[in-house]
Write a protein that holds these residues in place. Structure first.
Motif, PDB file in Angstrom:
ATOM      1  N   VAL A  15       0.837  -1.200   0.000  1.00 30.29           N
ATOM      2  CA  VAL A  15       0.000   0.000   0.000  1.00 30.29           C
ATOM      3  C   VAL A  15       0.877   1.257   0.000  1.00 30.29           C
ATOM      4  CG1 VAL A  15      -1.474   1.350   1.572  1.00 30.29           C
ATOM      5  CG2 VAL A  15      -2.025  -1.024   1.072  1.00 30.29           C
ATOM      6  N   LEU A  16       2.016   1.182   0.701  1.00 29.37           N
ATOM      7  CA  LEU A  16       2.867   2.363   0.886  1.00 29.37           C
ATOM      8  C   LEU A  16       3.663   2.731  -0.355  1.00 29.37           C
ATOM      9  CD1 LEU A  16       4.100   1.509   4.482  1.00 29.37           C
ATOM     10  CD2 LEU A  16       2.283   3.098   3.816  1.00 29.37           C
ATOM     11  N   GLY A  17       3.808   1.807  -1.290  1.00 26.34           N
ATOM     12  CA  GLY A  17       4.577   2.084  -2.503  1.00 26.34           C
ATOM     13  C   GLY A  17       6.055   2.212  -2.217  1.00 26.34           C
ATOM     14  N   ILE A  69       2.158   7.396   1.869  1.00 24.80           N
ATOM     15  CA  ILE A  69       1.912   6.555   0.694  1.00 24.80           C
ATOM     16  C   ILE A  69       2.513   7.275  -0.502  1.00 24.80           C
ATOM     17  CG2 ILE A  69       0.114   5.630  -0.813  1.00 24.80           C
ATOM     18  CD1 ILE A  69      -1.608   5.339   1.776  1.00 24.80           C
ATOM     19  N   ASN A  70       3.371   6.535  -1.245  1.00 24.13           N
ATOM     20  CA  ASN A  70       4.132   7.158  -2.318  1.00 24.13           C
ATOM     21  C   ASN A  70       4.195   6.224  -3.525  1.00 24.13           C
ATOM     22  OD1 ASN A  70       5.909   8.743  -3.788  1.00 24.13           O
ATOM     23  ND2 ASN A  70       7.709   8.117  -2.622  1.00 24.13           N
ATOM     24  N   ASN A  71       3.322   6.447  -4.491  1.00 21.96           N
ATOM     25  CA  ASN A  71       3.390   5.753  -5.772  1.00 21.96           C
ATOM     26  C   ASN A  71       3.273   4.221  -5.650  1.00 21.96           C
ATOM     27  OD1 ASN A  71       3.662   5.706  -8.582  1.00 21.96           O
ATOM     28  ND2 ASN A  71       5.876   5.400  -8.445  1.00 21.96           N
ATOM     29  N   PRO A  72       2.209   3.685  -5.028  1.00 22.55           N
ATOM     30  CA  PRO A  72       2.073   2.230  -4.976  1.00 22.55           C
ATOM     31  C   PRO A  72       1.843   1.636  -6.365  1.00 22.55           C
ATOM     32  CG  PRO A  72       0.086   3.279  -4.143  1.00 22.55           C
ATOM     33  CD  PRO A  72       1.102   4.376  -4.384  1.00 22.55           C
ATOM     34  N   THR A 120      -2.085  -0.500  -4.901  1.00 22.72           N
ATOM     35  CA  THR A 120      -3.251   0.361  -5.099  1.00 22.72           C
ATOM     36  C   THR A 120      -4.548  -0.390  -4.819  1.00 22.72           C
ATOM     37  OG1 THR A 120      -2.061   1.700  -6.727  1.00 22.72           O
ATOM     38  CG2 THR A 120      -4.462   1.820  -6.776  1.00 22.72           C
ATOM     39  N   THR A 121      -4.644  -1.634  -5.271  1.00 20.90           N
ATOM     40  CA  THR A 121      -5.867  -2.397  -5.009  1.00 20.90           C
ATOM     41  C   THR A 121      -6.021  -2.687  -3.517  1.00 20.90           C
ATOM     42  OG1 THR A 121      -4.792  -4.538  -5.466  1.00 20.90           O
ATOM     43  CG2 THR A 121      -5.920  -3.459  -7.305  1.00 20.90           C
ATOM     44  N   LYS A 122      -4.920  -2.934  -2.823  1.00 20.02           N
ATOM     45  CA  LYS A 122      -4.988  -3.128  -1.369  1.00 20.02           C
ATOM     46  C   LYS A 122      -5.428  -1.832  -0.683  1.00 20.02           C
ATOM     47  CE  LYS A 122      -3.703  -7.428  -0.578  1.00 20.02           C
ATOM     48  NZ  LYS A 122      -4.537  -8.376   0.178  1.00 20.02           N
ATOM     49  N   LEU A 123      -4.909  -0.692  -1.140  1.00 18.07           N
ATOM     50  CA  LEU A 123      -5.299   0.602  -0.574  1.00 18.07           C
ATOM     51  C   LEU A 123      -6.787   0.859  -0.799  1.00 18.07           C
ATOM     52  CD1 LEU A 123      -4.526   3.243   0.819  1.00 18.07           C
ATOM     53  CD2 LEU A 123      -3.859   4.134  -1.425  1.00 18.07           C
ATOM     54  N   LEU A 124      -7.280   0.558  -1.986  1.00 17.15           N
ATOM     55  CA  LEU A 124      -8.705   0.723  -2.269  1.00 17.15           C
ATOM     56  C   LEU A 124      -9.551  -0.168  -1.364  1.00 17.15           C
ATOM     57  CD1 LEU A 124      -8.617   0.975  -6.175  1.00 17.15           C
ATOM     58  CD2 LEU A 124      -9.101   2.818  -4.541  1.00 17.15           C
ATOM     59  N   ALA A 125      -9.095  -1.381  -1.108  1.00 17.71           N
ATOM     60  CA  ALA A 125      -9.816  -2.282  -0.196  1.00 17.71           C
ATOM     61  C   ALA A 125      -9.849  -1.691   1.211  1.00 17.71           C
ATOM     62  CB  ALA A 125      -9.172  -3.661  -0.196  1.00 17.71           C
ATOM     63  N   GLU A 126      -8.709  -1.141   1.662  1.00 26.56           N
ATOM     64  CA  GLU A 126      -8.663  -0.500   2.981  1.00 26.56           C
ATOM     65  C   GLU A 126      -9.679   0.646   3.054  1.00 26.56           C
ATOM     66  OE1 GLU A 126      -4.830   0.849   4.260  1.00 26.56           O
ATOM     67  OE2 GLU A 126      -3.900  -1.139   4.047  1.00 26.56           O
ATOM     68  N   MET A 127      -9.727   1.450   2.012  1.00 32.77           N
ATOM     69  CA  MET A 127     -10.633   2.597   1.990  1.00 32.77           C
ATOM     70  C   MET A 127     -12.100   2.151   2.000  1.00 32.77           C
ATOM     71  SD  MET A 127      -8.376   4.830  -0.721  1.00 32.77           S
ATOM     72  CE  MET A 127      -9.580   6.069  -1.064  1.00 32.77           C
TER      73      MET A 127
END
Length: 190
Positions: free
Chosen positions: A14-16, A29-32, A37-44
């Motif tokens: 998620v952190l890139g 978070i820097n350029n995942p 990105t899909t993990k970040l979207l799931a978190e959101m």
């Protein structure tokens, strides 16, 4: 549907691009990549329902255990077992970027018994650290010829994981990295 708790197994991806020496909940978070990105979207998505059920996103490092796949320690072990050369970097940097599947399972089971409200996110890793050089030598020596190891210039900085938020607020109790590596070796020798 009456869900009381939602535990999301996310990823440090998620952190890139990680540029800090310690990963914690303040790490930007820097350029995942697409996976991160899909993990970040799931978190959101899970966080959006914080009024409906309690939720926790667990940002995982490499998960190790018997027959583990797709992480740095397993790649190291597989290279040693097959007699391939292995390149590594940042030899003196501390390493705790792994979680044993048994620690992860115990953590999740403990979460099911623990009350909390709203949404939170945690990063988890081993309890303490070990120099990368020692990790590499320990694993490679157990499965292959240490003469096949190559030290290269670091393409990126090393980092460790600060699990204190998970430990203090959610009861995460990981084993130390030396015990974790020893167990990983024993479980995968045949």
């Amino acid at each position: 549907n009456g869900v009381g708790k939602f535990i999301l197994l996310s990823s440090l991806s998620v952190l890139g691009d990680i540029t800090t020496r310690t990963v914690n909940m303040e790490t930007p978070i820097n350029n995942p990549d697409p996976y991160g990105t899909t993990k970040l979207l799931a978190e959101m998505l899970v966080a959006e329902h914080n009024e409906t059920f309690a939720s926790l996103a667990i940002r995982l490092p490499g998960v190790i255990g018997p027959n583990s796949v797709r992480n740095w320690l397993t790649t190291l072990m597989n290279a040693a077992q097959s007699g391939r050369r292995f390149s590594y970097f940042n030899p003196d940097a501390p390493f705790n970027n792994a979680v044993h599947v048994n620690d992860l399972s115990a953590f999740v089971c403990g979460l099911l018994a623990r009350p909390w409200h709203g949404h939170d996110t945690v990063a988890i890793g081993a309890r303490d650290t070990m120099p990368i050089r020692d990790v590499v030598n320990e694993v490679f020596s157990a499965f292959g010829d240490p003469g096949l190891l190559d030290l290269i210039e670091p393409p990126k900085p090393a980092f460790i994981i600060d699990s204190s938020h998970a430990q203090t607020n959610f009861g995460y109790a990981p084993m130390g990295i030396i015990d974790m590596i020893s167990r990983f070796i024993a479980e995968n020798q045949s």
